[in-house]
Design an enzyme around this catalytic site. Structure first.
Site, PDB file in Angstrom:
ATOM      1  N   LYS A 187       0.830  -1.219   0.000  1.00 14.75           N
ATOM      2  CA  LYS A 187       0.000   0.000   0.000  1.00 14.75           C
ATOM      3  C   LYS A 187       0.858   1.261   0.000  1.00 14.75           C
ATOM      4  O   LYS A 187       0.411   2.324  -0.435  1.00 14.75           O
ATOM      5  CB  LYS A 187      -0.988  -0.006   1.159  1.00 14.75           C
ATOM      6  CG  LYS A 187      -0.383  -0.137   2.550  1.00 14.75           C
ATOM      7  CD  LYS A 187       0.151   1.148   3.145  1.00 14.75           C
ATOM      8  CE  LYS A 187       0.959   0.886   4.383  1.00 14.75           C
ATOM      9  NZ  LYS A 187       1.633   2.098   4.907  1.00 14.75           N
ATOM     10  N   THR A 244      -3.090   5.968   4.557  1.00 10.42           N
ATOM     11  CA  THR A 244      -1.789   6.410   4.057  1.00 10.42           C
ATOM     12  C   THR A 244      -1.925   7.279   2.814  1.00 10.42           C
ATOM     13  O   THR A 244      -1.098   8.158   2.575  1.00 10.42           O
ATOM     14  CB  THR A 244      -0.894   5.189   3.743  1.00 10.42           C
ATOM     15  OG1 THR A 244      -1.004   4.239   4.796  1.00 10.42           O
ATOM     16  CG2 THR A 244       0.549   5.588   3.623  1.00 10.42           C
TER      17      THR A 244
END
Length: 327
Positions: A187, A244
């Site tokens: 990710k 994030t």
């Protein structure tokens, strides 16, 4: 009350130490630097989290044996590229203590996940992986957070879940070590891309497309590498991807933002000032995609932006004009 060892005195290691100390545990942190040790012990501060005052039941040392010897388990929280070299130095003290990997990344030189690195160095190690949407800045101040602990050892799942659970933190368990670990590592790449998108002025439509197609892309590779699909739509995949990609706390997003604004890679590293896992991860994912013949257009494109000087605006155009296909 438990005695817990944390290997690594960066922002995430100190945030975990602070949380665990506040819920009643004695925590010892290993630091590579005497300067950081002294700031933690004498001033009860962390230079990476300047507003934080550390609890009294946190102690820091540069001696592995001192930190590990009385602990019930070990949280490994070094940058990914230092995992093997650091573990080599303390593996003699591990014994049968569980080693919980809290870092998110790969070993660039071997393309291995961090659990593979630990088990190569100590085949009888009892390994777990702790991951999920969790910025150090928020965990250290008690913002409610949910994480997942993955291990093949049921006693590790129970011990970590029991130790961490409180009204400020909820811990789920999983047997899918590979999926949880890969979700957390991959990710970072999409988070970097979201920063690039912000840097060149793209909008909400673009971010939604990037997160959705990025998740599909990293799950495709992750499943090929042994992870379960469900894990990529859980806390360590989708959850960590959202936080994030969208948060101002994300150093991976910040790095992408600076690249999108025209800053060089070397100047970006200096500006961020901490390890940027996504940069190494992009190279690893690019190589793994080629090795396993996995279609990864976002990864391939951002690789060209970083290492082949492809203009970010041109990169977007290339992605948007790919061949037509079904979702």
């Amino acid at each position: 009350m438990k005695n817990i060892a944390i290997i690594g005195s960066g922002s995430w290691g100190v945030a975990l130490a602070t949380y665990l100390a506040r819920v009643g545990n004695n925590v010892k942190i290993w630091s590579f630097l005497e300067e950081e040790r002294d700031i933690i012990n004498n001033e009860k501060r962390c230079k990476f989290l300047p507003e934080l005052i550390l609890p009294e039941n946190i102690y820091c040392s540069t001696d592995f044996e001192e930190v590990i010897k009385d602990s019930e388990f070990i949280l490994h929280v070094t940058p990914s590229k230092f995992t093997r070299s650091t573990f080599k130095q303390y593996k003699q003290y591990v014994g049968d203590k569980p080693v919980i990997i809290c870092s998110k990344g790969f070993e660039k030189e071997t393309l291995e996940t961090l659990d593979e690195v630990i088990l190569e160095e100590k085949p009888d190690a009892k390994v777990g992986v702790l991951s999920g949407p969790s910025h150090a800045e928020e965990v250290s101040t008690g913002v409610p957070t949910a994480l997942v602990i993955a291990s093949k050892h049921q006693n590790i799942l129970k011990k970590v879940q029991d130790t961490f659970m409180s009204e400020k933190m909820r811990i789920y368990t999983s047997n899918d070590v590979k999926g949880v670990e890969l979700g957390g590592a991959l990710k970072n790449i999409i988070a970097f891309c979201s920063g690039v998108a912000a840097g060149i002025g793209l909008g909400d439509n673009s971010f939604a497309a990037l997160i959705t197609r990025g998740l599909k892309e990293i799950s495709r590779l992750g499943i090929e590498l042994g992870g379960k699909e469900d894990s990529f739509y859980g806390l360590s995949g989708l959850g960590d991807l959202i936080v994030t990609c969208l948060s101002v706390h994300s150093r991976n997003r910040k790095a992408g933002l600076l690249i999108g604004q025209g800053m060089s890679l070397e100047d970006t590293k200096k500006e961020v000032g901490m390890v940027i896992e996504s940069i190494d991860n992009i190279e690893v994912a690019y190589e793994l995609g080629k090795l396993h013949n996995i279609e990864m257009p976002i990864v391939e494109t951002v690789y060209k932006v970083l290492y082949e000087k492809l203009n970010p605006q041109e990169a977007v155009k290339n992605l948007m004009t790919r061949d037509k296909k079904m979702e």
